[in-house]
Design an enzyme around this catalytic site. Structure first.
Site, PDB file in Angstrom:
ATOM      1  N   GLU A 260       0.816  -1.208   0.000  1.00 29.68           N
ATOM      2  CA  GLU A 260       0.000   0.000   0.000  1.00 29.68           C
ATOM      3  C   GLU A 260       0.863   1.277   0.000  1.00 29.68           C
ATOM      4  OE1 GLU A 260      -3.372   0.447  -0.368  1.00 29.68           O
ATOM      5  OE2 GLU A 260      -2.764   2.550  -0.412  1.00 29.68           O
ATOM      6  N   THR A 304      -5.504   1.678  -5.756  1.00 33.26           N
ATOM      7  CA  THR A 304      -5.100   0.279  -5.557  1.00 33.26           C
ATOM      8  C   THR A 304      -5.729  -0.624  -6.627  1.00 33.26           C
ATOM      9  OG1 THR A 304      -5.247   0.707  -3.201  1.00 33.26           O
ATOM     10  CG2 THR A 304      -4.932  -1.575  -3.851  1.00 33.26           C
ATOM     11  N   HIS A 479       0.774   2.620  -5.596  1.00 32.76           N
ATOM     12  CA  HIS A 479       0.695   3.991  -6.123  1.00 32.76           C
ATOM     13  C   HIS A 479       1.422   4.901  -5.143  1.00 32.76           C
ATOM     14  CE1 HIS A 479      -2.383   4.425  -3.035  1.00 32.76           C
ATOM     15  NE2 HIS A 479      -2.971   3.354  -3.543  1.00 32.76           N
TER      16      HIS A 479
HETATM   17  C1  GP9 Z   1      -8.835  -0.650   0.450  1.00 25.47           C
HETATM   18  C2  GP9 Z   1      -7.429  -0.472   0.030  1.00 25.47           C
HETATM   19  C3  GP9 Z   1      -7.117   0.999  -0.198  1.00 25.47           C
HETATM   20  O1  GP9 Z   1      -9.372  -1.920   0.396  1.00 25.47           O
HETATM   21  O2  GP9 Z   1      -7.074  -1.293  -1.009  1.00 25.47           O
HETATM   22  O3  GP9 Z   1      -7.489   1.478  -1.424  1.00 25.47           O
HETATM   23  P1  GP9 Z   1      -6.924   2.877  -2.022  1.00 25.47           P
HETATM   24  O4  GP9 Z   1      -7.668   3.988  -1.339  1.00 25.47           O
HETATM   25  O5  GP9 Z   1      -5.458   2.925  -1.733  1.00 25.47           O
HETATM   26  O6  GP9 Z   1      -7.202   2.809  -3.483  1.00 25.47           O
HETATM   27 MN    MN Z   2      -3.726   1.831  -2.301  1.00 19.70          MN
END
Ligand code: GP9
Ligand code: MN
Length: 632
Positions: A260, A304, A479
């Site tokens: 993340e 994501t 990202h």
């Molecule tokens: C939520 C996580 C975050 O399930 O994958 O998503 P994002 O806000 O980073 O696109």
């Molecule tokens: Mn993300």
């Protein structure tokens, strides 16, 4: 002035003729709020959210019940009750669906007969007799109307106009509040739960209808001829796989980890003399790991989920909104599907609820066999943060499930602790925060350190279970974590001014591919997330030229360097194009535009061809290996 207004309001409310309508509306508002809180358990995290939740049914209530004012005097009460019945039924259907799928009904769902089949089987389990109370107010109101207690409502053009004006104002206010709570809600459509929480269940259905109509029209106009230029372009870009790596991972399991918000610069960062990511930093010189240090994320508003889409398909996400939420009905030739045809079992693991980013639907379209979302995990107040289960317990709880999956498998684990606004519980803190004036930037380092620890633990668990030596592991940053709004603090961290050139380079995300038996090294070829798919398929010993994708093997000797970002910026081995300026990468300074011009044209061609495939759902016309697309 005040007195005259309160008099007007009193007159309006006590006019006996409006009582029936007002009572219906208030009762309907009350039951909507009760369903939101008691049945759907839409969690309230702040006072503003509570206000929005109670406020959001109002605009739809005024606009929908306002329709009754168009009916003849004697039929008004019937119209009011029919509207009440329809809206209550929508609420009721969503309530049952939510109980079963932990999600809200969308228009495509209404056409997914298998979903309803499933629902039909379990209808006894999900229906509680008390649910009928949802219609109790209608029965009472009907009684009142039949006893002629409800008189007709005086109505004329002006009253109707005012009613709809009030409805429109309430809707705008709702939009404004939602925008404060979650900017770009309509554009990003993060999540149906969040949408309902902020805009209401009834507005949600209207929004869903608009989305559906828009995308259906684009799809309807497409035909197989549209594939010709896409196919020709894709074929012209094919490169030969590198024989040194082709098939090096044949038959192995695949484990993806979506890291993340992780940017490349973090891998080597230190805070207070301590490495922020000691584990990832050690992987850059691991004996079996290829570390790619010039890879860019290519995500748009789907964040994501865009990264996931790009990697599974070798296609770009959409220019507006998330492809996951808009195009889950399309046909794809995604990696899980391709590998599924060759005996692989595929699964995704994520500690958030399954409807986020429409994952539950999209994963079916991509050909995943299993999706283990938050329901598969033991979660409590202590082991969750932000979007769900913290990374350390997430990996720990995922491992036994992973071990139980038939091999060879193709899997993806999506982390979430290192997510904006980088909140972390005291007991999880392992390093001090960075020392800038920007809290977001400072805490980013602490949550990244936590994620690094989770990754290290996961690798140990994989080693102990014997999976490490039988699996290719792909770790990628999904990202950016620090947006353009934090340039001042980033200048402090990097020790240099964040120019548009530096800002674009900051869009680099780390990519590690660990392959047992392959000699590790650092690879500084320029590439993007889109290239991961062909790189992996070639490592698994599979040719890729029969697929429509914009992916290009990072290990191929003739890999072209042009890497396009979703916003049209691009990077090549020697140049970087951003903010309408061409930069020379050796100096980091602007150079003549003519150096970038040929790439600029190609960059927009790539994006528009990819969009054509996704908007037109063109892969429904394509069988891998097919070479002609003229309609018969
Ligand atoms: C939520 C996580 C975050 O399930 O994958 O998503 P994002 O806000 O980073 O696109
Ligand atoms: Mn993300």
């Amino acid at each position: 002035m005040l007195r005259s207004w309160s008099k007007k309001l009193r007159n309006l409310l006590i006019v006996r003729d409006y009582r029936f309508l007002l009572a219906t509306m208030v009762l309907f508002w009350l039951k909507t709020c009760i369903v939101y809180i008691v049945v759907m358990q839409l969690s309230i995290e702040s006072i503003l959210q509570a206000v929005i939740l109670l406020f959001n049914p109002l605009s739809s209530i005024v606009l929908c019940f306002g329709i009754a004012l168009f009916f003849k005097r004697r039929r008004q009460w019937m119209a009011i009750l029919i509207i009440d019945m329809i809206l209550s039924f929508i609420l009721f259907a969503n309530m049952l669906y939510e109980r079963f799928f932990n999600d809200f009904i969308t228009i495509p769902v209404l056409f997914q007969s298998n979903n309803f089949g499933q629902l039909g089987d379990s209808i006894h389990a999900i229906f509680h007799p008390a649910d009928l109370l949802l219609f109790a107010d209608i029965a009472v109101l009907l009684g009142v109307a039949l006893c002629r207690k409800a008189t007709v409502i005086p109505t004329n053009k002006m009253i109707r106009r005012r009613t709809f004006l009030i409805g429109a104002i309430l809707l705008l206010l709702n939009l404004g509040l939602a925008e404060i709570e979650r900017p770009q809600l309509l554009m990003r459509t993060f999540d149906r739960k969040l949408f309902v929480k902020l805009m209401g269940a009834y507005n949600y259905h209207i929004y869903d209808l608009i989305q559906h109509t828009r995308s259906s029209a684009q799809r309807a106009m497409a035909d197989s001829n549209d594939l010709t230029d896409v196919y020709n372009y894709v074929q012209s870009q094919q490169t030969e796989p590198n024989p040194k790596y082709f098939g090096a991972a044949k038959g192995m399991n695949v484990i993806f980890v979506s890291m993340e918000s992780l940017q490349t610069f973090m891998v080597k960062e230190k805070v207070d003399g301590q490495k922020v990511m000691p584990f990832l930093s050690s992987l850059t010189h691991d004996k079996n790991t290829l570390y790619f240090n010039q890879i860019y994320h290519q995500t748009g508003q789907g964040k994501t989920s865009d990264a996931e889409f790009i990697i599974e398909n070798g296609l770009f996400g959409l220019p507006r909104g998330a492809v996951f939420t808009q195009k889950a009905q399309n046909t794809y030739q995604a990696t899980p599907k391709i590998l599924g045809e060759r005996g692989y079992t595929s699964a995704v693991f994520h500690g958030n609820h399954g409807s986020f980013w429409n994952r539950d639907r999209m994963y079916d379209a991509l050909g995943f066999d299993f999706f283990f979302d938050s329901k598969a995990y033991n979660t409590n107040m202590n082991n969750t943060i932000g979007y769900g289960l913290k990374d350390i317990p997430f990996f720990k709880q995922s491992l036994p499930i992973l071990k139980g999956i038939n091999q060879p498998f193709y899997t993806k684990l999506i982390t979430l602790s290192n997510h904006h606004p980088y909140k972390i519980d005291k007991r999880d803190v392992m390093i001090p925060p960075e020392d800038t004036d920007d809290k977001i930037v400072n805490h980013y380092f602490q949550t990244a350190r936590y994620m690094d620890q989770a990754l290290e633990n996961f690798f140990e668990q994989l080693r102990d279970s014997g999976l490490l030596k039988r699996s290719v592991i792909v770790l990628y940053g999904d990202h950016y974590g620090i947006s353009d709004n934090h340039q001042e603090a980033m200048s402090e961290v990097l020790g240099k001014k964040v120019t548009p050139y530096v800002q674009t380079k900051l869009q680099q995300i780390p990519l590690f591919i660990r392959v047992p038996g392959v000699e590790g090294k650092v690879i500084d070829k320029v590439g993007g997330q889109i290239d991961i798919r062909s790189t992996l398929l070639h490592l698994l010993g599979m040719h890729t030229n029969q697929y429509i994708s914009f992916s290009s093997d990072l290990l191929s000797k003739d890999k072209k360097s042009l890497t396009v970002l979703r916003n049209g910026r691009f990077i090549t081995q020697n140049y970087l194009y951003t903010d309408d300026t061409c930069y020379d990468k050796t100096t980091g300074e602007p150079t003549e535009m003519k150096q970038c011009r040929p790439f600029k044209k190609q960059a927009s061609q790539i994006l528009s061809l990819s969009d054509k495939v996704v908007y037109g759902d063109l892969l429904r016309f394509y069988q891998p290996g097919q070479t002609s697309f003229n309609q018969k």
